[in-house]
Design a protein around this motif. Structure first.
Motif, short mmCIF file in Angstrom:
data_model
loop_
_atom_site.label_atom_id
_atom_site.label_comp_id
_atom_site.label_asym_id
_atom_site.label_seq_id
_atom_site.Cartn_x
_atom_site.Cartn_y
_atom_site.Cartn_z
N GLN A 76 0.98 -0.93 0.04
CA GLN A 76 0.18 -0.09 0.03
C GLN A 76 1.16 0.96 0.19
N HIS A 83 -7.22 0.90 0.70
CA HIS A 83 -6.92 1.41 0.13
C HIS A 83 -7.28 2.30 -0.71
N GLU A 116 -10.10 5.14 -1.12
CA GLU A 116 -10.35 6.04 -0.77
C GLU A 116 -9.12 6.65 -1.62
N ALA A 118 -8.91 6.21 6.82
CA ALA A 118 -7.64 4.98 7.48
C ALA A 118 -8.37 4.17 7.63
N ALA A 134 -3.34 0.97 4.96
CA ALA A 134 -4.20 2.03 3.38
C ALA A 134 -4.12 2.65 4.25
N ALA A 136 -0.70 4.93 2.93
CA ALA A 136 -0.75 5.10 1.44
C ALA A 136 -1.65 6.40 1.02
N ALA A 137 -2.81 6.51 1.94
CA ALA A 137 -3.31 8.14 1.95
C ALA A 137 -2.56 9.50 2.62
#
Length: 428
Positions: free
Chosen positions: A311, A337, A340, A372, A377, A380-381
């Motif tokens: 991710q 992820h 999003e 999140a 994830a 990654a955001a």
């Protein structure tokens, strides 16, 4: 839950120092209750999972103190007691108390562990290991798992793991370290964090050989006495996250306190993608990169590409010149992820039949409200928010704080514009 606000578009530069490995720490803290003396750990990351593990320790009359990265634990007055269900459910690593309590008291009772929702993560191999050592395992109507050794205690035995499992390997070691006789674990996981746990135990007098190979042998001992402070190894997942971040939005970033050998598969993929790295003994300098090549990634047990890094590398692949592909063989459903990042304009899709992730070139990301859903994830955001135009709000940011040491301070020192709202949960 906390929210993270990111004002995107600011390129990063400077230095960042990686903290101690989360995946070592969350196993070593439960392992500390096996000691017959106080224990001191250094380079412990300031993350929510540490705080929650300290709450579990306190429920057993195990006092702990965390100051400036040093965690002191005193299990000498430990008591068998009901563990706090809410805290147990807050993190997956609470399952290490199964092996640790079984090794200490020949008995463990706790709620089924929780943690990130990244698809099925059964504990059948853990149970198989405990049964091989002579324990009985049952579950009641309230979801509590009861594990008890026989009248003669735990007895060393061969344990054959059907799949390579870090958690099951560590739990089997924790249960076997004080068992009578010799235990041999076949098809053991080889991750560096397992070596770290074994180093901690061996320095207290345990007799464990083969950590880092697929066969681990444990000769049971009666007592474990801590004589020195144990220093946690650097976090290879945190390091990989900052390497990705530096590559995609950095103007030259030095990542300190890394063990490059723990990141070989990840570094190979960054090189394949066109990232220029200067690799030193315990640091990596990431040069600015404006042209990325598409790559294919398949996650595998160590020393393969870590599932925890698929991710964090995804935002970088959005800037590649063609389609990249990720196949997660460890947790195929680890895709929370994606929805999003799509909110921010990312061109990503998942094949529903085989969970193959296809990442296509994306000209621009735009700030949005994203969630999140779990630790990686969230990473990654976070990276996508740093890349994006405008403001990104990440809800459930506590999941990022569960796995990333002093993350806002580190990002700020790299000249990112980031803030936390309603952050009352970290250790002060």
């Amino acid at each position: 839950m906390s929210e993270m606000i990111i004002y995107g578009g600011h390129r990063l530069s400077g230095e960042v120092t990686i903290g101690g490995a989360k995946n070592s720490t969350v196993a070593i803290i439960p392992a500390a209750i096996l000691a017959d003396s106080p224990v001191q750990l250094d380079m412990v990351p300031n993350i929510l999972d540490v705080k929650n593990l300290m709450l579990i320790l306190e429920s057993m009359n195990v006092h702990s103190e965390f100051v400036d990265g040093v965690l002191s634990i005193d299990p000498t007055d430990i008591e068998q007691s009901a563990l706090p269900s809410k805290t147990i459910k807050s993190l997956r690593a609470s399952y290490y108390f199964m092996g640790a309590l079984l090794g200490r008291f020949n008995r463990a009772v706790l709620t089924f562990p929780g943690g990130d929702n990244i698809g099925p993560r059964p504990i059948d191999q853990h149970i198989k290991a405990f049964k091989a050592l002579g324990a009985s395992v049952s579950e009641d109507a309230n979801g509590k798992i009861k594990i008890e050794a026989g009248p003669d205690g735990l007895v060393g035995a061969p344990i054959f793991l059907d799949v390579v499992s870090v958690g099951a390997t560590i739990n089997a070691i924790l249960a076997a370290v004080k068992a009578k006789g010799t235990t041999t674990i076949w098809n053991a996981a080889k991750e560096p964090e397992i070596i770290d746990v074994v180093t901690f135990l061996n320095n207290m007098g345990a007799k464990i050989r083969g950590a880092g190979t697929d066969v681990v042998r444990i000769d049971g001992v009666k007592r474990l006495i801590a004589k020195n402070t144990h220093t946690i190894i650097p976090d290879r997942i945190e390091a990989g996250t900052y390497l990705s971040m530096a590559a995609v939005i950095g103007d030259g970033v030095l990542v300190n306190n890394v063990i490059p050998e723990h990141l070989e598969s990840f570094i190979a993929k960054l090189n394949e993608a066109g990232v220029n790295l200067d690799i030193n003994e315990d640091s990596i300098y990431v040069h600015r990169c404006d042209n990325f090549k598409p790559i294919k990634i398949k996650t595998l047990p160590f020393p393969g590409f870590a599932t925890d890094l698929q991710q964090p590398i995804t935002p970088l692949l959005l800037k590649a010149s063609g389609d990249s592909i990720i196949v997660d063989t460890i947790y195929p459903e680890r895709t929370r992820h994606i929805a999003e990042l799509i909110k921010m304009g990312a061109n990503i899709k998942v094949s529903p039949s085989d969970h193959i992730i296809i990442i296509s070139p994306t000209a621009k990301l735009t700030g949005a409200v994203v969630d999140a859903g779990e630790i990686r994830a969230g990473a990654a955001a976070m990276i996508s928010g740093l890349m994006a135009d405008g403001v990104t709000k990440i809800t459930n940011a506590d999941n990022i704080l569960r796995g990333y040491d002093n993350v806002v301070d580190k990002l700020t020192n790299l000249h990112a514009h980031v803030e936390l709202i309603n952050n009352t949960n970290l250790i002060n």
